[in-house]
Design a protein around this motif. Structure first.
Motif: not given
Length: 379
Positions: A292, A296, A325-326, A328-329, A332
């Motif tokens: 991530a 980004l 993952l999304i 965590q994006l 971030e």
């Protein structure tokens, strides 16, 4: 099929914008072909429809619609039923898609593995097989998979073959045509195929553009702009895996690609992920966090320069991993310790609508888009 006049071809949609399409004259046969496609597309998207409703959706006249419906019924692509009027009023004939009237085969080809699907005209998957690929014999693996699929469904009206691969060549298409009973395949890259699946049978298309990121051995991006896939010069648009990303300035493929994931979690757990198993482990969580942090950067770049309405992420990872993952994006993008600016304008992110990113499904749609349905530049 008798009325089809345009044979399989590669969809060079990036070369045919809306303004150019309107200036190209059509011969009478091409006009008839397009009107048939417009009618079938209206029924597929909005059916069942009466003749009057078809006229509103297609802009065609009553006699023209009647002739087209007769031809579509002769080809067994539509069916008709009586619709009862409201409050006991007059009935009308309505026309619906007959999905089993046409089938298509789609292949997703990777260096060491592949996927083949058989779909009907509505996009419903009737058969799916995963197969291994020898790195030096991708053509042989595809030929064997297609032959087996055709043999299993020999009685079905299969109209064509689509292939989604980033390294496919025209020479391979010629060789496959010579070996197979199916006509020359329609070929697109993986991201374009995935975008076509989303556009044609996925969720409702948002206003503006759509970006698709496919995570596999490498990381790719595709773009759907005003409903048309954009591939760039020589099909190179979206090669984001070669970008240098993150605070450590490393190539995205080396951090987010499957090679990095396999080395992080081990061969056994990696094989479980490719089979669709959902599980959690510290090493997988570490990969998600690191991936991530690097993914980004290209997402911010796409949001800033292209501003798509939505960014979809797909691939052969399980849905839960892509959702993690999304998430965590999203974490971030709010972390100012590594990036000094917040990015509230960034496009919303969500998983692709179909497993595997819909790559094989989009490949199977290619023959339909080349012969029966409206291609992207015309929709």
């Amino acid at each position: 099929m008798r009325y089809l006049r345009s044979g399989p071809r590669r969809l060079h949609t990036q070369e045919m914008g809306a303004a150019r399409a309107k200036t190209v004259g059509l011969r009478s046969g091409e006009i008839a072909d397009r009107n048939i496609r417009v009618t079938l597309e209206a029924i597929r998207r909005h059916g069942p429809l009466t003749r009057t409703e078809l006229g509103r959706h297609s802009g065609l006249t009553g006699p023209g619609i009647t002739n087209i419906l007769r031809r579509l019924a002769d080809e067994k692509l539509v069916t008709s039923n009586r619709r009862n009027g409201l409050g006991g009023g007059a009935t009308a004939t309505e026309f619906a898609l007959r999905p089993e009237g046409a089938f298509s085969i789609g292949v997703k080809l990777r260096r060491t593995r592949g996927e083949i699907v058989l779909i009907d005209l509505s996009g419903q998957v009737h058969d799916r097989v995963y197969f291994d690929v020898e790195p030096e014999d991708g053509l042989g693996a595809v030929h064997a998979a297609v032959r087996d699929m055709v043999d299993r469904h020999a009685t079905l009206p299969i109209v064509g073959l689509g292939i989604a691969a980033n390294d496919w060549s025209d020479a391979w298409s010629e060789q496959l045509s010579a070996m197979s009973t199916i006509a020359r395949p329609c070929v697109e890259n993986e991201c374009t195929a995935s975008l076509l699946a989303e556009r044609t049978i996925g969720s409702a298309m948002p206003e503006g553009g759509l970006a698709m990121i496919i995570i596999d051995d490498d990381v790719q991006a595709g773009f759907l702009i005003r409903g048309i896939p954009y591939s760039g010069v020589h099909g190179r648009a979206g090669s984001i895996g070669e970008m240098l990303t993150g605070p450590d300035n490393v190539q995205l493929n080396t951090v987010v690609g499957f090679g990095s994931l396999r080395s992080r979690i081990g061969d056994e757990d990696f094989a479980r992920l490719l089979k669709g198993e959902e599980f959690s482990s510290p090493s997988l969580s570490q990969w998600i966090g690191e991936a991530a942090g690097h993914l980004l950067d290209p997402i911010i770049a796409m949001a800033g320069f292209i501003a798509p309405s939505i960014v979809m992420i797909g691939g052969d990872l399980p849905q839960g991993v892509i959702e993690a993952l999304i998430h965590q994006l999203s974490v971030e993008r709010r972390d100012t310790s590594t990036r000094p600016l917040l990015t509230p304008w960034i496009s919303p992110m969500r998983p692709a609508s179909f497993s595997g990113g819909g790559v094989a499904l989009g490949a199977a749609l290619l023959p339909f888009l080349n012969t029966l349905l409206l291609p992207p530049a015309s929709a």
